[in-house]
Design an enzyme around this catalytic site. Structure first.
Site, PDB file in Angstrom:
ATOM      1  CE1 TYR A 168      -6.710 -59.760  24.230  1.00 30.19           C
ATOM      2  CE2 TYR A 168      -6.409 -62.124  24.342  1.00 30.19           C
ATOM      3  CZ  TYR A 168      -6.734 -60.998  23.616  1.00 30.19           C
ATOM      4  OH  TYR A 168      -7.076 -61.085  22.306  1.00 30.19           O
ATOM      5  CB  CYS A 194      -7.470 -55.345  17.930  1.00 29.85           C
ATOM      6  SG  CYS A 194      -7.361 -57.008  17.278  1.00 29.85           S
ATOM      7  CD  GLU A 201      -7.105 -56.252  26.360  1.00 30.81           C
ATOM      8  OE1 GLU A 201      -5.934 -56.225  25.971  1.00 30.81           O
ATOM      9  OE2 GLU A 201      -8.046 -56.549  25.590  1.00 30.81           O
ATOM     10  CB  CYS A 259      -8.897 -57.607  14.237  1.00 34.20           C
ATOM     11  SG  CYS A 259      -7.728 -56.287  14.485  1.00 34.20           S
ATOM     12  CD  GLU A 294      16.822 -43.781  32.190  1.00 33.09           C
ATOM     13  OE1 GLU A 294      18.051 -43.655  32.204  1.00 33.09           O
ATOM     14  OE2 GLU A 294      16.051 -42.816  32.337  1.00 33.09           O
ATOM     15  CG  HIS A 339      18.322 -39.889  31.669  1.00 34.79           C
ATOM     16  ND1 HIS A 339      17.820 -40.666  32.694  1.00 34.79           N
ATOM     17  CD2 HIS A 339      18.509 -38.651  32.177  1.00 34.79           C
ATOM     18  CE1 HIS A 339      17.730 -39.923  33.782  1.00 34.79           C
ATOM     19  NE2 HIS A 339      18.129 -38.691  33.504  1.00 34.79           N
TER      20      HIS A 339
END
Ligand SMILES: Cc1cc2nc3c(=O)[nH]c(=O)nc-3n(C[C@H](O)[C@H](O)[C@H](O)COP(=O)(O)OP(=O)(O)OC[C@H]3O[C@@H](n4cnc5c(N)ncnc54)[C@H](O)[C@@H]3O)c2cc1C
Length: 450
Positions: free
Chosen positions: A177, A47, A181, A42, A440, A435
């Site tokens: 993934y 990551c 990426e 990681c 939202e 908002h």
């Protein structure tokens, strides 16, 4: 019987460091062996450096978008070597923190490879052998490259962080993934990117609408994404160029070929068979719900067990292991409803079931909206955001939330809390919208799409 250590941890990655540190903090005598660098995949080659490279690659689009907001951005250029040096400096800083935390908690650290020689014994590369009441295998995984003619010319995710110059033309092979990426990272930095994936659609295991949406946007950003495509024959090196042909007969020339075609557990020559530890088909360590192997004194956590390969999961497994063994409180790590982000461009945030999986289990309602977020309007971009809720018809519980677009990873951490608590669609709707945001939409989708 007296042992040299109460616990011997092999591997100082996400899981091993956390378990070693927490066990040492109980006053137990703990040893940790690490053959490469503290922090593990990681921190050193996963990551963290990846996310730094994602940030770097996003600037090209921001410079373009700025014009629509009235900015004039002068000539821009990207210097690969500057980024790599800055990234390396940051990783050194983090590595030191990981080592300091372990040592500070009282663990004895061995900067070397360790192997298992029996249910209670561990051997270092130097030949020195120690006994331990409990052994924790936390050796992680490594990239897998299929046996292809010319595979010596390809690189993996381990190598890309150390390339000395930016490739002009790169091929990324894989549809998971990590492949997606890196295709986005290189594309954002200005590399001409081709991506091969041998099946129908990238990102297997994710919601199909999410997969299609991301694939379309990746193409719109300039990645030459080719599905149902694989190499045919060898990769040949001609000078500095790599030549190959695909299964459709098309010919290509690249500077760099990155294989991101899966990862395998690090159990080769680890001595687990000698101790009688059962391994699975991929070489993963088989464990029960307490991360214990079939040998009572040996436990395993993290990627090496091939359960869910994510840093926070390895950490949780480490914490549960220490609870079980050092606090006499049997604890199973919870693998249900894990929120996750994929740092493709656009980004994905997801928690819970995708539409197809949910539909195979029960009757559902799907609320889905693809829209142009406000941020893209003045920028003149057509890129759409996707928001999707999967709702149980019977219980109204939200079974899955899927977001594609800017800050999806940040949003899903919060939506993940609601889903983990078992929130219903009506409870989502009872929450007042924030908002103006893109998020939202999560609380304003009134009628089911299907
Ligand atoms: C390119 C990439 C990107 C990723 N991005 C993400 C992300 O965005 N989010 C996320 O959650 N996860 C991500 N991951 C996955 C994440 O890195 C892993 O799930 C996590 O590191 C697993 O932790 P671990 O403790 O099981 O193993 P690791 O972190 O792999 O640590 C294992 C350690 O054991 C050491 N070791 C191995 N064998 C021995 C031995 N015999 N003796 C001594 N030491 C040994 C290794 O050197 C290594 O340091 C990514 C992975 C990759 C490759």
């Amino acid at each position: 019987m007296d042992y040299d250590f109460d616990l011997f941890v092999i591997g100082a990655g996400s899981g091993g460091v956390r378990a070693g540190r927490l066990a040492a903090a109980t006053g137990a005598k703990v040893a940790v062996a690490e053959e490469y660098r503290y922090g593990g995949t990681c921190v050193i080659r996963g990551c963290v450096p990846k996310k730094l490279m994602v940030y770097a690659s996003e600037f090209s689009e921001m410079f373009e978008d700025a014009a629509g907001y009235g900015w004039t951005v002068g000539e821009t250029s990207f210097d690969w070597a500057t980024l790599i040096a800055a990234k390396d400096k940051e990783l050194e800083r983090l590595e030191k923190i990981y080592a300091k935390n372990l040592g500070g908690a009282g663990a004895q650290m061995f900067d070397t490879r360790a192997t298992v020689t029996g249910p209670h014994s561990v051997k270092l590369a130097s030949g020195e052998e120690f006994s331990a009441k409990t052994i924790l295998i936390a050796t992680g995984g490594r990239p897998f490259v299929p046996n292809i003619d010319g595979s010596e010319h390809v690189i993996t995710s381990n190598d890309i962080f150390h390339l000395t110059s930016q490739p002009k033309r790169a091929l990324v092979v894989g549809g998971g993934y990590i492949a997606c990426e890196f295709a986005g990272i290189l594309n954002g930095m200005g590399t001409q990117v081709t991506q091969f994936y041998r099946s129908e659609q990238i990102l297997r295991g994710f919601d199909n609408e999410v997969r299609d949406h991301v694939a379309n946007e990746m193409r719109a950003k300039g990645i030459d994404l080719r599905v149902n495509t694989d190499l045919a024959g060898a990769i040949t090196k001609v000078g500095n160029e790599l030549h190959l042909t695909d299964n459709n007969g098309d010919k290509y020339v690249f500077d760099t070929i990155l294989y991101a075609t899966g990862r395998v557990p690090n159990t080769d020559n680890l001595g687990l068979e000698t101790a009688g530890v059962e391994l699975g088909k991929k070489g993963e360590v088989i464990v029960d719900q307490y991360s214990r192997t079939n040998v009572d004194s040996i436990y395993a956590i993290g990627d090496v067990t091939d359960r869910v390969q994510l840093t926070p999961v390895a950490i949780r497994e480490g914490v549960a292991f220490v609870e079980t063994v050092f606090h006499d409180n049997p604890t199973s790590p919870d693998h249900e409803l894990i929120p996750t982000a994929v740092f493709t461009q656009p980004e994905i945030g997801t928690v819970g079931m995708g539409e197809e999986e949910a539909r195979s289990k029960e009757e559902i309602e799907v609320y889905s909206a693809a829209f142009r977020p406000m941020k893209h309007i003045l920028a003149g971009k057509d890129e759409k955001m996707l928001m999707k809720l999967i709702v149980s018809k019977a219980t109204r519980v939200v079974l899955g939330v899927h977001i594609v677009g800017h800050a999806a990873g940040e949003m899903i951490q919060l939506a993940g809390i609601a889903v983990k608590m078992g929130a219903t669609k009506e409870q989502f709707d009872a929450t007042v919208a924030v908002h103006p945001t893109a998020a939202e939409e999560l609380v304003t989708m009134k009628s089911p799409t299907r």
